[in-house]
Design an enzyme around this catalytic site. Structure first.
Site, PDB file in Angstrom:
ATOM      1  N   CYS A  31       0.830  -1.203   0.000  1.00 28.05           N
ATOM      2  CA  CYS A  31       0.000   0.000   0.000  1.00 28.05           C
ATOM      3  C   CYS A  31       0.863   1.251   0.000  1.00 28.05           C
ATOM      4  O   CYS A  31       1.336   1.684   1.059  1.00 28.05           O
ATOM      5  CB  CYS A  31      -0.938  -0.007   1.207  1.00 28.05           C
ATOM      6  SG  CYS A  31      -1.982   1.457   1.295  1.00 28.05           S
ATOM      7  N   CYS A  63      -0.490   4.111   2.040  1.00 27.04           N
ATOM      8  CA  CYS A  63      -0.335   3.940   3.488  1.00 27.04           C
ATOM      9  C   CYS A  63       1.084   4.287   3.937  1.00 27.04           C
ATOM     10  O   CYS A  63       1.276   4.910   4.980  1.00 27.04           O
ATOM     11  CB  CYS A  63      -0.617   2.492   3.888  1.00 27.04           C
ATOM     12  SG  CYS A  63      -2.211   1.841   3.390  1.00 27.04           S
ATOM     13  N   ASP A  64       2.065   3.851   3.152  1.00 19.89           N
ATOM     14  CA  ASP A  64       3.449   3.872   3.630  1.00 19.89           C
ATOM     15  C   ASP A  64       4.391   4.753   2.823  1.00 19.89           C
ATOM     16  O   ASP A  64       5.570   4.875   3.176  1.00 19.89           O
ATOM     17  CB  ASP A  64       3.995   2.437   3.647  1.00 19.89           C
ATOM     18  CG  ASP A  64       3.168   1.516   4.527  1.00 19.89           C
ATOM     19  OD1 ASP A  64       2.692   1.986   5.577  1.00 19.89           O
ATOM     20  OD2 ASP A  64       2.984   0.346   4.154  1.00 19.89           O
TER      21      ASP A  64
END
Length: 334
Positions: free
Chosen positions: A136, A139-140
């Protein structure tokens, strides 16, 4: 403490399909109960800019899901923060058991459990998950500001992830096992013209390597798919972007599936192989996989559930111990 609830229509899963189904079902006075699942809002909650939702030139994925949930609530749907861990579709009323201990029985059911990221299954990939290996970017990606990263894949998912990562990384290396991308042409054009992106063709991820203390990725070994030669690429992060698999484990042994687990629906409908059970969104869609098509299927599922219930009746207080066929009527117990 375990409890039991009987509902006319149970919607399992959220996201565009689930929330749209809830809106239409609530307007049809079906008093739907929607159980959100582990990731309320689905994949769009880990997406940044959504540019193809009609009516919004650009909207953040999480914001869109908040709006859809609020819409379903406003129409009268009941939204439950829980996760369904098992279902029994062998007879009506259908049964679903949640993590909270609540057991639901339902006259009809709509499945909208979506899909989840695929992994390559490499031991080194597993070893560095959460320590430099991710599925992701949204997300990161922030954690790799000013660093070099790699994206593995060649479809829409991979190209979108790579383009997003250019907002943070100093360089993005896309590794693809073929000599051409499968992504949409407009996405390919953006990627290939981006100054921060390098594409390595005809290679696949062989392994991830890094440090143990502190644990973190230092690079990847990639193998040439034509010659078998292996080379190193130094990166601080690796993003696996090889697509998604339908979240059908809940029903894989009870409904007909195909194409690696996607639930089969009757052409032109959301009807599954079990009458009274409908499926919508990425759980069934291996072709389009778009928010707008998922929402459309959610609408279809609610309308079809309404019609099916009108024809087959409610199960509460009736003898429905035998599975029903298509078009079968539920008669009062004698």
């Amino acid at each position: 403490m375990s409890t039991h609830r009987h509902v006319k229509l149970l919607i399992v899963g959220s996201g565009p399909a689930g929330y749209t189904a809830a809106v239409y079902a609530a307007r049809a006075m079906l008093e739907p109960v929607l159980v959100q699942g582990i990731q309320p809002g689905g994949q769009l909650t880990i997406t940044t800019d959504v540019e193809n939702w009609p009516g919004d030139t650009s909207i953040m994925g999480p914001d869109l899901m908040v709006r859809m949930e609020a819409h379903a609530n406003a129409m009268g749907a009941e939204i439950v923060s829980d996760h369904i861990n098992s279902v029994d579709l062998s007879k009506r009323p259908f049964t679903a058991v949640a993590d909270s201990g609540t057991t639901y029985t339902a006259d009809a059911m709509i499945l909208a459990t979506g899909a989840q990221a695929k992994w390559l299954g490499l031991p080194s990939e597993e070893a560095f998950k959460g320590f430099g290996v991710s599925a992701c970017a949204t997300c990161d990606g922030f954690f790799y500001r000013g660093q070099e990263v790699a994206v593995i894949g060649g479809g829409n998912t991979a190209v979108e992830e790579a383009l997003f990562l250019t907002n943070f990384a100093s360089k993005v290396t896309l590794v693809h096992r073929r000599d051409e991308l499968r992504a949409e042409k407009i996405l390919q054009k953006r990627l290939l013209e981006h100054p921060k992106v390098e594409v390595i063709w005809n290679h696949q991820l062989d392994s991830v390597y890094g440090a143990d203390s502190p644990k973190g990725v230092e690079g990847i070994n990639i193998k040439n798919t034509e010659t078998g030669d292996v080379r190193k690429v130094q990166v601080s992060g690796v993003f696996i972007a090889i697509g998604h698999a339908p979240a059908s484990d809940l029903v894989k042994d009870q409904l007909e599936t195909h194409m690696g687990g996607y639930v089969v629906t009757k052409p032109g409908t959301t009807e599954t192989s079990v009458p009274g059970v409908f499926a919508a969104g990425d759980l069934t869609d291996h072709v389009y996989r778009q928010a707008v098509t998922s929402a459309g299927m959610g609408c279809m599922a609610a309308l079809e559930a309404e019609r099916w219930l009108a024809e087959n009746g409610e199960t509460e207080g009736k003898d429905v111990s035998e599975p029903l066929g298509y078009g079968a009527k539920v008669e009062p117990a004698q």
